[in-house]
Design a protein around this motif. Sequence first.
Motif, PDB file in Angstrom:
ATOM      1  N   LEU A  18       1.357  -7.949   7.712  1.00 17.50           N
ATOM      2  CA  LEU A  18       1.689  -7.251   6.468  1.00 17.50           C
ATOM      3  C   LEU A  18       3.178  -6.926   6.419  1.00 17.50           C
ATOM      4  O   LEU A  18       3.838  -7.135   5.389  1.00 17.50           O
TER       5      LEU A  18
ATOM      6  N   ILE B  27       5.743  -8.414   3.611  1.00 17.51           N
ATOM      7  CA  ILE B  27       6.587  -7.539   2.790  1.00 17.51           C
ATOM      8  C   ILE B  27       8.058  -7.946   2.932  1.00 17.51           C
ATOM      9  O   ILE B  27       8.784  -8.049   1.934  1.00 17.51           O
TER      10      ILE B  27
ATOM     11  N   VAL C  10      -2.780  -8.923  -4.011  1.00 18.59           N
ATOM     12  CA  VAL C  10      -2.917  -8.882  -2.562  1.00 18.59           C
ATOM     13  C   VAL C  10      -4.149  -9.694  -2.176  1.00 18.59           C
ATOM     14  O   VAL C  10      -5.256  -9.390  -2.629  1.00 18.59           O
TER      15      VAL C  10
ATOM     16  N   PHE D  56      -3.168   0.062   5.382  1.00 19.11           N
ATOM     17  CA  PHE D  56      -2.794   0.043   3.970  1.00 19.11           C
ATOM     18  C   PHE D  56      -1.659   1.008   3.663  1.00 19.11           C
ATOM     19  O   PHE D  56      -0.906   0.804   2.717  1.00 19.11           O
TER      20      PHE D  56
ATOM     21  N   LEU E  99       1.739  -0.594   3.138  1.00 20.38           N
ATOM     22  CA  LEU E  99       2.004  -1.110   1.795  1.00 20.38           C
ATOM     23  C   LEU E  99       2.261   0.030   0.817  1.00 20.38           C
ATOM     24  O   LEU E  99       3.204  -0.015   0.024  1.00 20.38           O
ATOM     25  N   GLN E 100       1.462   1.085   0.889  1.00 17.08           N
ATOM     26  CA  GLN E 100       1.644   2.225  -0.009  1.00 17.08           C
ATOM     27  C   GLN E 100       3.008   2.883   0.189  1.00 17.08           C
ATOM     28  O   GLN E 100       3.676   3.228  -0.790  1.00 17.08           O
TER      29      GLN E 100
ATOM     30  N   TRP F  62       5.746   1.478   1.304  1.00 17.34           N
ATOM     31  CA  TRP F  62       6.761   0.550   0.800  1.00 17.34           C
ATOM     32  C   TRP F  62       6.843   0.641  -0.729  1.00 17.34           C
ATOM     33  O   TRP F  62       7.928   0.688  -1.304  1.00 17.34           O
TER      34      TRP F  62
ATOM     35  N   THR G  99      -2.159  -3.977  -9.825  1.00 19.98           N
ATOM     36  CA  THR G  99      -2.512  -4.656  -8.580  1.00 19.98           C
ATOM     37  C   THR G  99      -3.946  -5.160  -8.625  1.00 19.98           C
ATOM     38  O   THR G  99      -4.823  -4.487  -9.147  1.00 19.98           O
TER      39      THR G  99
ATOM     40  N   LEU H 243       0.986 -11.727  -0.365  1.00 21.35           N
ATOM     41  CA  LEU H 243       1.421 -10.883  -1.478  1.00 21.35           C
ATOM     42  C   LEU H 243       2.059 -11.750  -2.548  1.00 21.35           C
ATOM     43  O   LEU H 243       2.992 -12.490  -2.279  1.00 21.35           O
TER      44      LEU H 243
END
Length: 129
Positions: free
Chosen positions: A53, A57, A79, A91, A94-95, A97, A107, A123
């Motif tokens: 992940l 990113i 995603v 997760f 990602l949140q 970021w 999303t 992504l």
Amino acid sequence: MEKRIINPWQWQDERNYVQAVEVKNIESTLYCAGQAAVHADGRSSNADMKTQLLLAIENLEKVITQAGYPLSGIVRLNVLTTNSGELWSCFDVLQNWITKNGIQQATTLCEVKTLFETLTIELEATVVK
């Protein structure tokens, strides 16, 4: 560019996405191919979900910034993952970021049977300015 967020409810706020984004007066739009944990030499990662992940990113950021777009311009983020349970365990990466970059995006998250080679996360973004 003007962005209007449409959220008939509030529950999605805790999940770091919005129900819809209306964009007007766009200068340009960037459609990014799915970015995954592929190293600069083209090797697919075989690392754990969190490591993949983070690399996905990083790769998405590289494509967007090299094109001259701001990360805050992401209006759609799809995603794809081969294991939702593993993704949920990291997760927050990602949140965090999304929050750090002021992104407000629609999303869709999909669990798929496989991705390319050893990849577990991908992504795909649409970005405007």
